[in-house]
Design a protein around this motif. Structure first.
Motif, PDB file in Angstrom:
ATOM      1  N   ARG A 137       0.597  -1.368  -0.572  1.00  0.00           N
ATOM      2  CA  ARG A 137       0.192   0.036  -0.102  1.00  0.00           C
ATOM      3  C   ARG A 137       0.874   1.186  -0.272  1.00  0.00           C
ATOM      4  N   VAL A 138       0.465   2.568  -0.637  1.00  0.00           N
ATOM      5  CA  VAL A 138       1.425   3.453  -0.833  1.00  0.00           C
ATOM      6  C   VAL A 138       1.018   4.335  -0.255  1.00  0.00           C
ATOM      7  N   SER A 139      -0.007   4.328   1.039  1.00  0.00           N
ATOM      8  CA  SER A 139      -0.897   4.957   1.740  1.00  0.00           C
ATOM      9  C   SER A 139       0.196   4.675   3.058  1.00  0.00           C
ATOM     10  N   THR A 140       1.270   3.386   2.958  1.00  0.00           N
ATOM     11  CA  THR A 140       1.707   3.103   4.236  1.00  0.00           C
ATOM     12  C   THR A 140       3.351   3.349   4.432  1.00  0.00           C
ATOM     13  N   ILE A 141       3.921   3.447   3.116  1.00  0.00           N
ATOM     14  CA  ILE A 141       5.666   4.080   2.764  1.00  0.00           C
ATOM     15  C   ILE A 141       5.087   6.065   2.445  1.00  0.00           C
ATOM     16  N   LYS A 142       4.723   6.125   2.162  1.00  0.00           N
ATOM     17  CA  LYS A 142       4.613   7.667   1.671  1.00  0.00           C
ATOM     18  C   LYS A 142       5.115   8.036   2.886  1.00  0.00           C
ATOM     19  N   ASN A 143       6.260   8.662   3.680  1.00  0.00           N
ATOM     20  CA  ASN A 143       6.561   9.091   4.346  1.00  0.00           C
ATOM     21  C   ASN A 143       7.656   8.585   4.903  1.00  0.00           C
ATOM     22  N   ALA A 144       8.004   7.524   3.731  1.00  0.00           N
ATOM     23  CA  ALA A 144       9.794   6.948   3.594  1.00  0.00           C
ATOM     24  C   ALA A 144      10.646   7.822   3.187  1.00  0.00           C
ATOM     25  N   ASP A 145      11.952   7.702   4.086  1.00  0.00           N
ATOM     26  CA  ASP A 145      12.951   8.398   3.389  1.00  0.00           C
ATOM     27  C   ASP A 145      13.675   8.522   2.191  1.00  0.00           C
ATOM     28  N   LYS A 146      13.317   7.065   1.087  1.00  0.00           N
ATOM     29  CA  LYS A 146      13.290   6.760   0.582  1.00  0.00           C
ATOM     30  C   LYS A 146      12.522   5.496   0.172  1.00  0.00           C
ATOM     31  N   ILE A 147      12.048   5.506  -1.270  1.00  0.00           N
ATOM     32  CA  ILE A 147      10.727   4.194  -1.802  1.00  0.00           C
ATOM     33  C   ILE A 147      11.862   3.512  -3.280  1.00  0.00           C
ATOM     34  N   LEU A 148      11.924   2.335  -2.984  1.00  0.00           N
ATOM     35  CA  LEU A 148      11.893   1.711  -4.115  1.00  0.00           C
ATOM     36  C   LEU A 148      11.125   1.132  -4.622  1.00  0.00           C
ATOM     37  N   VAL A 149      10.868   0.913  -5.986  1.00  0.00           N
ATOM     38  CA  VAL A 149       9.995   0.267  -6.844  1.00  0.00           C
ATOM     39  C   VAL A 149      10.038  -0.745  -7.630  1.00  0.00           C
ATOM     40  N   ILE A 150      10.199  -1.651  -7.123  1.00  0.00           N
ATOM     41  CA  ILE A 150      10.728  -3.570  -7.500  1.00  0.00           C
ATOM     42  C   ILE A 150       9.731  -3.499  -8.353  1.00  0.00           C
ATOM     43  N   GLU A 151      10.087  -3.760 -10.048  1.00  0.00           N
ATOM     44  CA  GLU A 151       9.431  -4.812 -11.348  1.00  0.00           C
ATOM     45  C   GLU A 151      10.225  -5.789 -11.657  1.00  0.00           C
ATOM     46  N   GLY A 152       9.850  -6.737 -11.487  1.00  0.00           N
ATOM     47  CA  GLY A 152      10.438  -7.967 -11.877  1.00  0.00           C
ATOM     48  C   GLY A 152      11.958  -8.298 -11.576  1.00  0.00           C
ATOM     49  N   GLU A 162      13.876  -6.127 -10.331  1.00  0.00           N
ATOM     50  CA  GLU A 162      14.742  -5.271 -10.534  1.00  0.00           C
ATOM     51  C   GLU A 162      14.383  -3.650 -10.247  1.00  0.00           C
ATOM     52  N   ILE A 163      15.335  -2.725  -9.724  1.00  0.00           N
ATOM     53  CA  ILE A 163      14.576  -1.527  -9.017  1.00  0.00           C
ATOM     54  C   ILE A 163      14.263  -0.782 -10.383  1.00  0.00           C
ATOM     55  N   MET A 164      13.004  -0.361 -10.610  1.00  0.00           N
ATOM     56  CA  MET A 164      12.959   0.693 -12.073  1.00  0.00           C
ATOM     57  C   MET A 164      12.864   1.875 -11.625  1.00  0.00           C
ATOM     58  N   GLU A 165      12.639   2.681  -9.958  1.00  0.00           N
ATOM     59  CA  GLU A 165      12.303   3.743  -9.764  1.00  0.00           C
ATOM     60  C   GLU A 165      13.110   4.072  -8.080  1.00  0.00           C
ATOM     61  N   GLN A 166      13.241   5.251  -8.085  1.00  0.00           N
ATOM     62  CA  GLN A 166      13.482   4.987  -6.355  1.00  0.00           C
ATOM     63  C   GLN A 166      14.202   6.636  -6.508  1.00  0.00           C
ATOM     64  N   SER A 200       6.490  12.856  -9.011  1.00  0.00           N
ATOM     65  CA  SER A 200       6.360  14.269 -10.369  1.00  0.00           C
ATOM     66  C   SER A 200       6.993  13.324 -11.337  1.00  0.00           C
ATOM     67  N   LYS A 201       7.804  12.555 -10.964  1.00  0.00           N
ATOM     68  CA  LYS A 201       7.925  11.746 -12.247  1.00  0.00           C
ATOM     69  C   LYS A 201       7.035  10.943 -12.610  1.00  0.00           C
ATOM     70  N   LYS A 202       6.118  10.345 -12.205  1.00  0.00           N
ATOM     71  CA  LYS A 202       4.662  10.184 -13.180  1.00  0.00           C
ATOM     72  C   LYS A 202       4.590   8.295 -14.132  1.00  0.00           C
ATOM     73  N   GLY A 203       5.584   7.813 -13.163  1.00  0.00           N
ATOM     74  CA  GLY A 203       5.997   6.610 -14.051  1.00  0.00           C
ATOM     75  C   GLY A 203       5.364   4.960 -12.377  1.00  0.00           C
ATOM     76  N   ILE A 204       5.672   4.332 -12.752  1.00  0.00           N
ATOM     77  CA  ILE A 204       5.224   3.559 -12.652  1.00  0.00           C
ATOM     78  C   ILE A 204       4.796   3.727 -10.920  1.00  0.00           C
ATOM     79  N   LEU A 230       0.716   3.091  -9.487  1.00  0.00           N
ATOM     80  CA  LEU A 230       0.350   2.534  -8.631  1.00  0.00           C
ATOM     81  C   LEU A 230      -0.128   3.483  -7.259  1.00  0.00           C
ATOM     82  N   TYR A 231       0.416   4.314  -7.252  1.00  0.00           N
ATOM     83  CA  TYR A 231      -0.452   5.042  -6.642  1.00  0.00           C
ATOM     84  C   TYR A 231      -2.177   6.137  -6.807  1.00  0.00           C
ATOM     85  N   GLU A 232      -1.910   6.228  -8.474  1.00  0.00           N
ATOM     86  CA  GLU A 232      -3.499   6.590  -8.554  1.00  0.00           C
ATOM     87  C   GLU A 232      -4.320   5.614  -8.742  1.00  0.00           C
TER      88      GLU A 232
END
Length: 594
Positions: free
Chosen positions: A546-561, A563-567, A575-579, A583-585
């Motif tokens: 859940r994005v609501s759980t982690i939105k206050n984190a200092d750093k977020i790693l987005v894993i896909e397959g 691999e780290i796709m975003e951080q 602001s990147k409007k990526g994965i 997911l958030y939307e």
């Protein structure tokens, strides 16, 4: 027998029990064989005294002879009883040495297997099911103990007794000895084959009993599902089938056993008849006395049980060899994860993954590919991604449940493989995705990771995990016993108890592996606020979906397959409007629909 050679070290360890045990076997058999000679002498004495008594017919001396004869028989009877008593004493000593030795070895072997289990890595437990692990430390060890105790004891007893009796029999009359022993090999062969049938059918009964027990256990574990789907009748029918199979196997065993004992008595009786017949001929020829026939009958009956036990002992040894082979397979298994001999050191919580890749050895599935990221001391880092993306694998690699295939993990700049594993894990609080609670009190479950905690510390951990109020509402509070695997608690309560168990250690690194999935949003926010206070200046890694759980984190790693796709932070990723943005939307839309 080469598999049983593993046990030789235990024989050496308990040699001062084993060697006296052999001596007691020999001595007990001496006292067991001597009564036959006493009986032979007494039988001959009876025959001679009857003749003498008749010679003195009509004389006063006849009463004196009768009195002496009576006292003599009483003396021989007392000697037989004394020998039996002495044999019984040494049989007791024999069991107190050899059987007790087998129990000591059983204890040592179980501890050795259990200690070895604890050293083995997670991959081992993924390859082997719990039932098989339990069988090797219980059923297989019990079979080995039967070899170490009864099988060895009866083998030594049979060999010693057979040598003694055969030597005495041939010293009296070789012809009668040969004829008397003639049915015994046939008896041994018959017992061996019949005993093999009994063992085979017993094995099938054990297998069916195991299947029946597993079915019942699974039924009781899933009783809520069975009732919810109204499948009681269907389950009852399946139980009837399993129970009928068990009954059929048991009846087949009873049929063989019903044939077993009459057949043995027939062959023993045949041996006795041959002894009496050939012995009678030898008495008429004047080569032996009538007392020797009685002596031989005693010898034959003494050999009956040892010969009967040959088939049973052979079966015990075969089963023990098969069980020890299974035990050796695990004892010879080397742990994939080993702790180097390095000094325990405090960690600050600096974590770095450098080009880490990992493939699960048992499935061949590549979980993560060339992952690199850094977590500085005191940072709160979150990992998010779809199911199967490799999030939990990162937690397992960090805990060193597995070693990386390539790349390396650094803790405070040192390779994880070079750290003392016990010291490292003691400084980490880990909350796994699949919560496991022991069948113990709530208090002991929370305090599992530390020794001798006070009640105030336990309550503080429960409050920080937002489960304190739930606990005090139970009738027995913190002393409430949790059912098997925490079945008496809700999913959210189990997760929060697991969190309390992790934070009571006051770890330098805290790893949450998607352990807030069963917790409502309000409670989740309370737990995260408490953790922010508890884990201040300490490293936290939170895996969530859940994005609501982690939105206050200092750093977020987005894993896909894998691999780290975003951080980055929540704001930068949005602001990147990526994965992460998608997911958030998507989750925001789902919450609005609900």
């Amino acid at each position: 027998m080469k598999d049983l050679a593993y046990l030789n070290k235990f024989f050496y360890k308990y040699r001062w029990r084993f060697i006296p045990g052999i001596l007691f076997v020999i001595i007990s058999n001496i006292f067991g064989v001597l009564p036959a000679q006493v009986i032979q002498i007494s039988f001959d004495l009876v025959s001679e005294n009857i003749t003498v008594y008749r010679l003195f017919s009509g004389f006063d001396r006849q009463d004196v002879i009768n009195e002496i004869f009576g006292y003599t028989l009483m003396l021989f009877g007392a000697i037989v009883l004394m020998l039996a008593l002495l044999r019984g004493i040494f049989l007791f000593f024999m069991r107190q040495t050899i059987i007790l030795m087998s129990r000591h070895i059983e204890y040592d072997l179980k501890n050795e297997i259990y200690n070895h289990y604890q050293k083995l890595s997670m991959a081992f437990y993924r390859r082997n099911n719990t039932g098989d692990l339990m069988n090797r430390v219980t059923e297989d060890v019990s079979r080995v103990r039967m070899y170490l105790g009864p099988a060895i004891m009866y083998t030594i007893n049979t060999v010693v007794l057979f040598i003694m009796i055969v030597a005495f029999m041939f010293s009296v009359n070789a012809k009668l000895a040969l004829y008397s022993l003639l049915p015994l090999p046939l008896l041994a062969i018959t017992i061996y084959f019949v005993n093999t049938m009994i063992n085979n059918r017993s094995e099938k009964i054990q297998e069916q009993l195991s299947a029946l027990s597993n079915f019942v256990q699974e039924t009781f574990s899933g009783i809520r599902v069975i009732k919810a789907y109204v499948r009681e009748d269907d389950v009852r029918e399946k139980f009837d089938v399993e129970s009928e199979n068990y009954k059929s196997q048991s009846m087949a065993l009873v049929q063989v056993q019903a044939l077993f004992f009459p057949l043995i008595l027939l062959l023993v009786g045949l041996s006795t008849i041959i002894t009496v017949y050939i012995g009678g001929i030898e008495v008429m020829n004047g080569t032996i006395s009538s007392g020797n026939i009685a002596e031989f009958i005693v010898y034959v009956n003494q050999l009956t049980f040892p010969v009967m036990s040959l088939g049973w002992v052979t079966s015990l040894i075969q089963r023990a060899a098969a069980s020890q082979k299974r035990i050796n397979e695990f004892l010879h298994t080397k742990p994939e994860i080993t702790s180097p001999r390095s000094q325990a050191a405090a960690i600050s919580g600096h974590i770095e993954f450098k080009n880490v890749s990992f493939t699960y050895p048992d499935t061949g599935i590549q979980a993560i590919k060339n992952i690199s990221f850094e977590v500085k001391p005191g940072e709160f880092v979150a990992i998010i991604g779809r199911t199967g993306s490799g999030k939990s694998t990162i937690a397992n690699l960090l805990m060193r449940m597995y070693d990386t295939d390539s790349g390396e993990i650094l803790i405070d700049g040192k390779p994880l493989r070079e750290l003392d594993l016990n010291s490292f894990r003691q400084q980490i609080g880990f909350v796994p995705q699949e919560v496991f609670l022991f069948s113990d009190s709530i208090k002991n479950n929370i305090a599992f990771g530390i020794s001798a905690p006070d009640q105030e510390t336990i309550e503080a951990a429960a409050k920080n995990a937002a489960v304190y109020q739930n606990i005090v509402e139970f009738e027995k509070g913190f002393e409430t016993l949790i059912g098997e695997r925490g079945i008496t608690l809700s999913g959210g309560q189990k997760q929060r108890l697991s969190i309390a168990r992790a934070i009571i250690k006051e770890p330098q690194i805290l790893v949450f592996d998607d352990c807030l999935s069963a917790v409502d949003t309000r409670t989740e926010e309370q737990i995260l606020n408490n953790l922010g206070r508890v884990m201040k200046n300490k490293t936290s890694i939170l895996i969530a979906h859940r994005v609501s759980t982690i939105k206050n984190a200092d750093k977020i790693l987005v894993i896909e397959g894998g691999e780290i796709m975003e951080q980055g932070s929540h704001r930068s990723l949005m602001s990147k409007k990526g994965i992460y943005f998608e997911l958030y939307e998507k989750q925001l839309l789902e919450e609005q629909v609900v």
